[in-house]
Structure formats: structure tokens, C-alpha cells
Scaffold this active site. Structure first.
Site, PDB file in Angstrom:
ATOM      1  N   ASP A  19       0.808  -1.215   0.000  1.00 27.25           N
ATOM      2  CA  ASP A  19       0.000   0.000   0.000  1.00 27.25           C
ATOM      3  C   ASP A  19       0.842   1.266   0.000  1.00 27.25           C
ATOM      4  O   ASP A  19       0.315   2.381   0.089  1.00 27.25           O
ATOM      5  CB  ASP A  19      -0.920   0.004   1.222  1.00 27.25           C
ATOM      6  N   VAL A  35       0.521   4.965  -2.154  1.00 34.12           N
ATOM      7  CA  VAL A  35      -0.254   6.136  -1.747  1.00 34.12           C
ATOM      8  C   VAL A  35       0.544   6.994  -0.773  1.00 34.12           C
ATOM      9  O   VAL A  35       0.607   8.215  -0.903  1.00 34.12           O
ATOM     10  CB  VAL A  35      -1.593   5.712  -1.117  1.00 34.12           C
ATOM     11  N   TYR A  41      -1.157   1.613  15.570  1.00 31.91           N
ATOM     12  CA  TYR A  41       0.135   2.063  16.081  1.00 31.91           C
ATOM     13  C   TYR A  41      -0.063   3.229  17.036  1.00 31.91           C
ATOM     14  O   TYR A  41      -1.040   3.979  16.925  1.00 31.91           O
ATOM     15  CB  TYR A  41       1.049   2.505  14.932  1.00 31.91           C
ATOM     16  N   GLY A  42       0.874   3.393  17.950  1.00 30.85           N
ATOM     17  CA  GLY A  42       0.859   4.529  18.851  1.00 30.85           C
ATOM     18  C   GLY A  42       1.735   5.638  18.310  1.00 30.85           C
ATOM     19  O   GLY A  42       2.962   5.530  18.331  1.00 30.85           O
ATOM     20  N   LYS A  73      -2.461  -6.163  13.522  1.00 30.29           N
ATOM     21  CA  LYS A  73      -1.076  -5.915  13.130  1.00 30.29           C
ATOM     22  C   LYS A  73      -0.518  -4.808  14.008  1.00 30.29           C
ATOM     23  O   LYS A  73      -1.058  -3.698  14.042  1.00 30.29           O
ATOM     24  CB  LYS A  73      -0.998  -5.506  11.658  1.00 30.29           C
ATOM     25  N   GLY A  97       6.742  -4.821   9.846  1.00 28.36           N
ATOM     26  CA  GLY A  97       8.166  -4.876   9.528  1.00 28.36           C
ATOM     27  C   GLY A  97       8.950  -3.690  10.029  1.00 28.36           C
ATOM     28  O   GLY A  97      10.133  -3.795  10.325  1.00 28.36           O
TER      29      GLY A  97
END
Length: 265
Positions: A26, A29, A146-147, A177, A202
């Protein structure tokens, strides 16, 4: 679980091991046509032949990456977007929906939420709507959480990652994830606090193949159900061999040395 969701989940995850290797694509973008993603059909074929379970991307991946031949693999349509050109790159906006994914032949959908960002409330609202639609249509939802925000000093801190994972589960994700916390003990606590499969991201491209394989190996030992990794795979000199090595670790319990032998390094 809804029978449709169960059937589609089996297209994304290995039925025998309950684990998966997903290669997100992705990035076009957010950062443009970076090395490794210029020819999308070519890289999709590489990771498919290596043994990946699914690829993930925006609508362009379905159009430009469809191969009409070769080994099959699952498709996850990513529904939220932002670009690094924006003054607020962590603010994700919905640019597709579950019905778009079904029309394009996807087996699952995914969204990205950054907890701690000033636009967190909107992203959580979008998460709730996508979760409802995914449940109604019987399509699996993967949440990348995510933080990232002014109150977060370390986005890899175990308590931050655990909070991210728990938010994803609580709001309806079927697959989660999150970043790897850096060691097996702390990541095992993240896994223990959830009831759905957890995949590791990753992160930045690692310095060596061994470093990357060691991270994946340790995450699996800590209870991860696999990985969703982009740059470290599609920017590798031999992505097909690397995915084969990852498949050995994730699905067959290989050691890092066995995986390195597959890569040829």
C-alpha cells in the site's frame, strides 16, 4: 464466526498452521512508487511463488497486480489512506469501503489507525463503521494500530503496543497488526492480552537479512501468528527466496540458520 468470514479467513491464513505471511503493498499512496513496487504485477508474482499467503494494498493493487496465472494468494483491500506530503501524515482517511473490496474480489479488508494522533477520534469512528460493515458482509477485518502522537514517547514500548492490540480487538478486528516490541518476553504479554491472531509489522528496512529473520523467528516463538511486512520483503534482492525462508520459519518452525540457507546468504 460468520461462515463467509471463516471461508475468507482460510484464504488469508494457512489452514494447517493457523499462521500467515502477508506482504503489504500500500506504500504507493503514502510514499509513491518506491523501489520494489514500480512493477506491481512482477512483485506480486515473486511473493506468490515464494509462498506468501496474501498481499495487501489499495484498489490499484487489484488492477495493476492481477496476474491471470501462477500460484494463487489472498487479497486484502486497504481502506484508509494518507500521504507523506500531508502536514498530518498520521491522520488516516477512508478512501474505500467493504463493498468496494467485495466488488474487487478481495478476501479481506484492512484499516490503519494511529492512536494518540489529534485525529484519533475520527479514525476510531471509521474503525467502528468498517467493523460493522465487515461483520454484516462476512469479510475479515485486519486492523493496523500504532501509537503515534505527542503523548507517546516510544511507539515500541510494550505497554503502548499492548494498548494498540487491545483496542484493535475490542473494536472488532479479526486480525491485528502491531509493531514487534523488540524481545520475546514483552511481546508474549501483548499476545496474551488478545484473543485473535496477531501479526508483526516490519517497521523500517533492517540492515541485514539475518536481523529481519531473527525478528520474525522470535516473534513467532512469542506467539505471533505471522507477519505483515512490506519493505523488508519487496525491496530485498531476492524476494521470492526470502518469502520461502519466512514460510519455513512461520509454517515449519525453521531456525534462522535454516532460513538463511534458503536465502543463500
Amino acid at each position: 464466526m460468520h461462515i463467509g468470514k471463516s471461508i475468507r479467513t482460510e484464504r488469508l491464513m494457512n489452514r494447517n498452521t493457523g499462521k500467515c505471511i502477508i506482504v503489504p503493498m500500500d506504500h504507493g499512496v503514502s510514499v509513491g512508487p518506491i523501489p520494489g513496487l514500480v512493477d506491481m504485477r512482477k512483485i506480486v508474482n515473486e511473493v506468490a511463488e515464494g509462498g506468501a499467503d496474501a498481499v495487501l494494498g489499495h484498489k490499484g493493487l487489484a488492477r495493476c497486480g492481477h496476474r491471470r496465472g501462477g500460484r494463487d494468494l489472498g487479497l486484502i483491500l486497504h481502506l484508509s489512506s494518507s500521504t507523506d506530503l500531508s502536514p498530518e501524515p498520521n491522520a488516516k482517511t477512508l478512501t474505500a469501503n467493504v463493498e468496494d473490496a467485495i466488488k474487487m474480489g478481495a478476501d479481506g479488508v484492512s484499516i490503519h489507525v494511529n492512536l494518540g494522533d489529534p485525529t484519533e477520534a475520527k479514525m476510531l469512528g471509521d474503525f467502528g463503521q468498517v467493523a460493522r460493515d465487515a461483520e454484516n458482509w462476512g469479510i475479515p477485518l485486519m486492523a493496523m494500530v500504532y501509537g503515534r502522537g505527542p503523548k507517546i514517547k516510544n511507539s515500541l514500548a510494550p505497554e503502548v503496543v499492548a494498548h494498540c492490540a487491545r483496542v484493535a480487538v475490542e473494536l472488532g478486528a479479526d486480525i491485528v497488526k502491531v509493531p514487534y516490541t523488540g524481545d520475546m518476553d514483552s511481546f508474549a504479554h501483548v499476545v496474551e492480552a488478545t484473543c485473535v491472531p496477531i501479526l508483526i509489522a516490519g517497521g523500517p528496512k533492517t540492515d541485514t537479512t539475518r536481523e529481519f529473520l531473527q525478528m520474525v523467528h522470535d516473534a513467532i516463538k512469542a506467539g505471533a501468528a505471522g507477519l505483515s511486512v512490506g519493505r523488508n520483503i519487496f525491496q530485498h534482492p531476492t524476494p521470492r527466496l526470502l518469502v520461502s525462508a519466512l514460510s519455513g520459519i512461520v509454517h515449519a518452525g525453521w531456525s534462522v540458520d535454516q532460513a538463511m540457507a534458503m536465502v543463500g546468504e
